[in-house]
Design a protein around this motif. Sequence first.
Motif, PDB file in Angstrom:
ATOM      1  N   ILE A 148       0.622  -1.152   0.249  1.00 25.80           N
ATOM      2  CA  ILE A 148      -0.256   0.214  -0.143  1.00 25.80           C
ATOM      3  C   ILE A 148       1.065   0.965  -0.225  1.00 25.80           C
ATOM      4  N   GLU A 149       0.472   2.005  -0.032  1.00 24.85           N
ATOM      5  CA  GLU A 149       1.451   3.576  -0.378  1.00 24.85           C
ATOM      6  C   GLU A 149      -0.485   4.335  -0.490  1.00 24.85           C
ATOM      7  N   GLU A 150       0.484   5.816  -0.243  1.00 22.77           N
ATOM      8  CA  GLU A 150      -0.166   7.234  -0.294  1.00 22.77           C
ATOM      9  C   GLU A 150      -0.734   7.619  -1.438  1.00 22.77           C
ATOM     10  N   GLY A 151      -2.315   7.807  -1.206  1.00 19.80           N
ATOM     11  CA  GLY A 151      -3.471   8.020  -2.480  1.00 19.80           C
ATOM     12  C   GLY A 151      -4.140   7.011  -2.697  1.00 19.80           C
ATOM     13  N   MET A 152      -3.527   5.895  -2.364  1.00 22.45           N
ATOM     14  CA  MET A 152      -4.223   4.418  -3.172  1.00 22.45           C
ATOM     15  C   MET A 152      -5.619   4.592  -1.743  1.00 22.45           C
ATOM     16  N   ASN A 153      -7.053   3.568  -2.668  1.00 22.11           N
ATOM     17  CA  ASN A 153      -7.801   3.606  -1.980  1.00 22.11           C
ATOM     18  C   ASN A 153      -8.439   2.789  -1.015  1.00 22.11           C
ATOM     19  N   TRP A 154      -8.536   3.425  -0.093  1.00 22.12           N
ATOM     20  CA  TRP A 154      -8.537   2.341   0.701  1.00 22.12           C
ATOM     21  C   TRP A 154      -9.508   1.227   0.924  1.00 22.12           C
TER      22      TRP A 154
END
Length: 128
Positions: free
Chosen positions: A102-108
Motif C-alpha cells: 500500500i502507498e499514499e493515495g491508494m483507495n482504502w
Amino acid sequence: MKIIKKIAVKKIVTDQSKGQLREEYQFKIFKLEQECEQLKFEQKKLEQRSANKKADIEAKFKKEMANRKDHIKWYKYKLEQLEILPTGSEINDGEVEAVIDIEEGMNWDDLTEQTAIIVKDGMITKIT
C-alpha cells in the motif's frame, strides 16, 4: 508499506470434490470412533488401578468421550449436507493471508473489499 489481508478461499463443488470430502468426513468419523474405544479401554485400566478414584476417572473420561461424540455428530451432519449440496455450488474452504503493498493515495475501500480465490478440483479458476 506492506499489510496482511485475509482472503477467502471458496471451493466449487464437483463430483470429484464431493467424493474427496465424503472420504475425509468418513475417515474423521472413523478416527473419532477409534479414539472413543481407546478412551473406554484406558478408563477401565485406570479404574482397576485406583478403585477409590473411580468417580473422578469416570467423569473425566465421560467428558472426553462426549466431546468426541459431538464431533462425530458434526461430521455426520456435514455428510448429510454434502449429499444435499448441488454440483456447481460454492462452499467456503477457509482463508489465506496475502501481503499487499500500500502507498499514499491508494483507495482504502478498494483494498478492504472482499477478495476471494475460487478453486475447482484443486485448480484456481478465479481470483476476485
